[in-house]
Each structure stands twice: as structure tokens, then as C-alpha cells.
Write a protein that holds these residues in place. Sequence first.
Motif, PDB file in Angstrom:
ATOM      1  N   PHE A 247       0.880  -1.153   0.000  1.00 19.57           N
ATOM      2  CA  PHE A 247       0.000   0.000   0.000  1.00 19.57           C
ATOM      3  C   PHE A 247       0.927   1.215   0.000  1.00 19.57           C
ATOM      4  N   GLN A 248       1.257   1.731  -1.155  1.00 16.00           N
ATOM      5  CA  GLN A 248       2.242   2.802  -1.260  1.00 16.00           C
ATOM      6  C   GLN A 248       1.746   4.075  -0.598  1.00 16.00           C
ATOM      7  N   PRO A 249       2.501   4.590   0.359  1.00 15.78           N
ATOM      8  CA  PRO A 249       2.018   5.764   1.102  1.00 15.78           C
ATOM      9  C   PRO A 249       2.084   7.033   0.266  1.00 15.78           C
ATOM     10  N   ILE A 250       1.103   7.894   0.499  1.00 13.60           N
ATOM     11  CA  ILE A 250       1.044   9.203  -0.124  1.00 13.60           C
ATOM     12  C   ILE A 250       1.160  10.310   0.917  1.00 13.60           C
ATOM     13  N   LEU A 251       0.760  10.015   2.159  1.00 13.76           N
ATOM     14  CA  LEU A 251       0.853  11.015   3.220  1.00 13.76           C
ATOM     15  C   LEU A 251       2.286  11.491   3.373  1.00 13.76           C
ATOM     16  N   PRO A 252       2.509  12.786   3.532  1.00 14.19           N
ATOM     17  CA  PRO A 252       3.872  13.308   3.644  1.00 14.19           C
ATOM     18  C   PRO A 252       4.540  12.885   4.948  1.00 14.19           C
ATOM     19  N   LEU A 253       5.861  12.851   4.931  1.00 15.20           N
ATOM     20  CA  LEU A 253       6.622  12.536   6.129  1.00 15.20           C
ATOM     21  C   LEU A 253       6.609  13.725   7.083  1.00 15.20           C
ATOM     22  N   SER A 254       6.622  13.405   8.382  1.00 15.36           N
ATOM     23  CA  SER A 254       6.775  14.459   9.369  1.00 15.36           C
ATOM     24  C   SER A 254       8.242  14.903   9.387  1.00 15.36           C
ATOM     25  N   GLU A 255       8.513  16.031  10.056  1.00 13.20           N
ATOM     26  CA  GLU A 255       9.892  16.510  10.139  1.00 13.20           C
ATOM     27  C   GLU A 255      10.788  15.485  10.821  1.00 13.20           C
ATOM     28  N   GLN A 256      10.273  14.844  11.880  1.00  8.02           N
ATOM     29  CA  GLN A 256      11.062  13.843  12.583  1.00  8.02           C
ATOM     30  C   GLN A 256      11.363  12.667  11.673  1.00  8.02           C
ATOM     31  N   GLN A 257      10.385  12.234  10.900  1.00  9.85           N
ATOM     32  CA  GLN A 257      10.599  11.110   9.997  1.00  9.85           C
ATOM     33  C   GLN A 257      11.589  11.466   8.896  1.00  9.85           C
ATOM     34  N   GLN A 258      11.566  12.715   8.443  1.00 10.56           N
ATOM     35  CA  GLN A 258      12.505  13.139   7.422  1.00 10.56           C
ATOM     36  C   GLN A 258      13.932  13.116   7.939  1.00 10.56           C
ATOM     37  N   GLN A 259      14.098  13.343   9.243  1.00  8.50           N
ATOM     38  CA  GLN A 259      15.430  13.356   9.830  1.00  8.50           C
ATOM     39  C   GLN A 259      15.916  11.964  10.198  1.00  8.50           C
ATOM     40  N   ASP A 260      15.017  11.006  10.249  1.00  7.19           N
ATOM     41  CA  ASP A 260      15.360   9.651  10.677  1.00  7.19           C
ATOM     42  C   ASP A 260      15.912   8.867   9.491  1.00  7.19           C
ATOM     43  N   GLU A 261      17.223   8.666   9.457  1.00  7.98           N
ATOM     44  CA  GLU A 261      17.858   7.955   8.355  1.00  7.98           C
ATOM     45  C   GLU A 261      18.442   6.621   8.798  1.00  7.98           C
ATOM     46  N   GLU A 262      18.418   6.339  10.099  1.00 11.02           N
ATOM     47  CA  GLU A 262      19.056   5.132  10.596  1.00 11.02           C
ATOM     48  C   GLU A 262      18.066   4.004  10.815  1.00 11.02           C
ATOM     49  N   GLU A 263      16.845   4.316  11.124  1.00 13.93           N
ATOM     50  CA  GLU A 263      15.845   3.301  11.396  1.00 13.93           C
ATOM     51  C   GLU A 263      14.795   3.280  10.296  1.00 13.93           C
ATOM     52  N   THR A 264      14.075   2.172  10.218  1.00 13.38           N
ATOM     53  CA  THR A 264      12.988   2.075   9.241  1.00 13.38           C
ATOM     54  C   THR A 264      11.951   3.156   9.517  1.00 13.38           C
ATOM     55  N   ILE A 265      11.580   3.845   8.484  1.00 14.60           N
ATOM     56  CA  ILE A 265      10.627   4.931   8.646  1.00 14.60           C
ATOM     57  C   ILE A 265       9.254   4.371   9.011  1.00 14.60           C
ATOM     58  N   LYS A 266       8.742   4.806  10.130  1.00 17.91           N
ATOM     59  CA  LYS A 266       7.402   4.417  10.569  1.00 17.91           C
ATOM     60  C   LYS A 266       6.461   5.576  10.288  1.00 17.91           C
ATOM     61  N   ARG A 267       5.428   5.323   9.551  1.00 16.02           N
ATOM     62  CA  ARG A 267       4.570   6.406   9.138  1.00 16.02           C
ATOM     63  C   ARG A 267       3.151   5.923   8.981  1.00 16.02           C
ATOM     64  N   GLU A 268       2.245   6.861   9.019  1.00 16.04           N
ATOM     65  CA  GLU A 268       0.854   6.556   8.773  1.00 16.04           C
ATOM     66  C   GLU A 268       0.624   6.502   7.263  1.00 16.04           C
ATOM     67  N   ILE A 269      -0.107   5.506   6.813  1.00 18.41           N
ATOM     68  CA  ILE A 269      -0.391   5.394   5.394  1.00 18.41           C
ATOM     69  C   ILE A 269      -1.858   5.650   5.083  1.00 18.41           C
ATOM     70  N   LEU A 270      -2.668   5.785   6.153  1.00 19.68           N
ATOM     71  CA  LEU A 270      -4.100   6.011   5.980  1.00 19.68           C
ATOM     72  C   LEU A 270      -4.573   7.081   6.953  1.00 19.68           C
ATOM     73  N   PRO A 271      -5.568   7.849   6.585  1.00 16.70           N
ATOM     74  CA  PRO A 271      -6.200   8.744   7.550  1.00 16.70           C
ATOM     75  C   PRO A 271      -6.710   7.950   8.750  1.00 16.70           C
ATOM     76  N   SER A 272      -6.770   8.571   9.889  1.00 18.79           N
ATOM     77  CA  SER A 272      -7.087   7.864  11.129  1.00 18.79           C
ATOM     78  C   SER A 272      -8.456   7.192  11.103  1.00 18.79           C
ATOM     79  N   LYS A 273      -9.394   7.711  10.309  1.00 16.30           N
ATOM     80  CA  LYS A 273     -10.723   7.105  10.262  1.00 16.30           C
ATOM     81  C   LYS A 273     -10.694   5.691   9.679  1.00 16.30           C
ATOM     82  N   TYR A 274      -9.579   5.325   9.054  1.00 16.34           N
ATOM     83  CA  TYR A 274      -9.460   3.994   8.469  1.00 16.34           C
ATOM     84  C   TYR A 274      -8.440   3.133   9.212  1.00 16.34           C
ATOM     85  N   ASN A 275      -8.321   3.381  10.492  1.00 17.19           N
ATOM     86  CA  ASN A 275      -7.365   2.609  11.294  1.00 17.19           C
ATOM     87  C   ASN A 275      -7.686   1.121  11.316  1.00 17.19           C
ATOM     88  N   MET A 276      -8.954   0.774  11.192  1.00 19.00           N
ATOM     89  CA  MET A 276      -9.319  -0.637  11.184  1.00 19.00           C
ATOM     90  C   MET A 276      -8.653  -1.352  10.004  1.00 19.00           C
TER      91      MET A 276
END
Length: 363
Positions: A247-276
Motif C-alpha cells: 500500500f504505497q504511502p502518499i501522506l507526507p513525512l513528518s519533520e522527525q521522519q525526514q530526519q530519521d535515516e538510521e531506522e525504518t521509517i514508521k509512518r501513517e499510510i491512511l487517515p485515522s478514520k481507516y485505522n481498522m
Amino acid sequence: NTYRTCTLNHRIAVIVKTKMMATNISRLTLLPLLHLLLLSPITFAKTWNAIKSTTAFIPSKNLLTTTTNSKHDDLHHHLVSSFQKHSTSSSLFSKPSYQDYANEGGIYKPFAIYAWEKIQQHAFLQLNTQNQNIPNELQFNSSPAKGGNTPEGTCVQISVQSLLPSPEKKSVMRMARFALLETLTPSSSSSSSSSSSGDKMECVTNAIHVLNLVLFPNPNLVSLSLPILGIDLVTLPGGKHLVAIDFQPILPLSEQQQQDEEETIKREILPSKYNMHRDKLSKLHSHYCLCENTTLPWGGDIPPAAQRFFSPYAVWTRLSGDDGLNVLKNDVWDVFVDYLDLYIDLMKEVVVQQQNDDDDDDE
């Protein structure tokens, strides 16, 4: 469109980089092949001629029987008909298997048939206009395969199909598209009657086979950043296979995620209403990729520049050896079916949400 093309380019770049190190296939062969997976029909037209002259060596063993026609027009009609008229014997109450769809074609044709059938079964997707954005001459093509030990009559066939919503419809989807490349050779039983219009062809399993399937949500429907379903299945000579399903993410990275180059980027791929749906995706990923006895191990590090185009739930693996094809037809098939079905379920929920929002606006 530029962003989505770049997204696909980055995913293909990972495949190119990995396979250049893993196989001795020439760059002149691999690169034109992978460029066929891009969205532009112009790119397709320019690179097809390159494949004609640089098709890789194809061993004359490891064959699966199928039936097709010898003439170009008949081949095209046969291929299109198989997607429009395919019927399966699988139960409505059980998960379909690879063998339910493996009556013809190359390694990945069952995947393509299942996906196209599934997409068109769901009227709420409103994808009812076929190939409007693909010129007729680019929907199907065939070229003789070349190589020192290539059996006579062996060919590489490629088909490109798309589904679009009607212009007057307000669809949750922008487009579904696949590119399918297959390597086929005449069977020994048909060599004596090669002039007939219904020659038997065999799938050369130890040769080039590619399926690229992409489902694009409609970015203009609402201010939602829904992921793209991107699937790349690649087989190359030598029994080497690449699998990327995400599920290729489209949501932009946060500033913290943009700075994180050592660990796997953890990010939201869906709006919160679709957390299920996100939770279901996470469970599928854990089931197939993170269990102790998984047959789909992680395929290797993703270059930092490309990480933003992969979700934490990406299935990315490389298969080889005698059991690779069996894993494709079983475990990879199961992942493919589950990810596609979940994506369609997600789109159904989006439609329901949009209808509810429209009702609220009317009130």
C-alpha cells in the motif's frame, strides 16, 4: 501524474539495483523491460523495439503447457477474451487458489486474471471504461525471443490493460492498470502443425515474466491521502524472482521522519478514520512476513532515497532455487489475494464514508 510516475520509478529502481547484482542478465535487456512498467504509452512504444533486439537468453526447459494462437490478431483476441470470459471452479466460500486460474498463459497471468475479475465485480469502484487511455496498437504486442539456444517460435508477449471510471461518474478510483509480459514457446506436440491457427504454446518458466499492477485512488474526490496499491512480480532467467506488494504511502513525512535515516521509517499510510483497515494490513504483514517460518523473508535494504515510497507493511522479497516457483504459486499468491481484497474493502469503506458525508451536507 508526475509524482505517481516518480513513485513507480523509485520502486523499479530498487528492483533494477538488486537484480543487477544478482543475475548476469544484460542491462540492455533488463532496463527496457522494466521501463515498460511505467505509465506512459510513449515510453512503452519507445522501449518495445529495444526488447525485440535484446531479449535475453531463454533456456529450453521448464515448460508449462498453454493454448494460444499463432497469428498476431488471434493472439490479441485470445488474450483479451481470457480476461473477459474467464470462469473459475473455486467455491464462493473459499479462498481461490493459483490453480483455479492457471489454465493458460505465463507465470503471472493467473494473478492478472484474478485481479481484473475482482475489480470488475465491484460496481462501487465504477471502473467500467476499458483501455480508453491506451492506444490499440499498444494494448498487445509480440516479438520473437532471441538467444543461442532459444527454441524456434519462442516469443515474448506483452499486454497492457486499463480500467477508468466514466467521465460523468464520481468514482473513488482514478485508474486500474496492469502490464503483463510473458515468454512462451511452441509445444512439441504442435510443432508438426505449426501452420494451424490454434498452436499450443508453453510457458517458459525459466525466462522473463513480469506483472505490474497498480490501483490509483481518485486524488480529487476529497482531501484524503489514500495509498496506491502497487504490485510488482518479476521472474528472470536463472529462476530468480522479485516480489514487491505494498500500500504505497502518499501522506507526507513528518519533520522527525525526514530526519530519521538510521531506522525504518514508521509512518501513517491512511487517515485515522481507516485505522481498522490499517490494523488488518498490519496483521497480514505480520502473518506472511514476520513469523518465524516465513517463506517471504525481507529482500534487502531499501536505499534511503526510496524509503519514503514504501510503507511499513510492504512485502518485499527475493526468491530463488528449486522451491521459488512453488512459493510464488502458493504463498505469494495468498499475499497477492489478501492485499488486493483488503484494498478493495478499503475503497468500499471510502465510498460509504463519502455517501454519509454527502447526506450530512444535504441535511
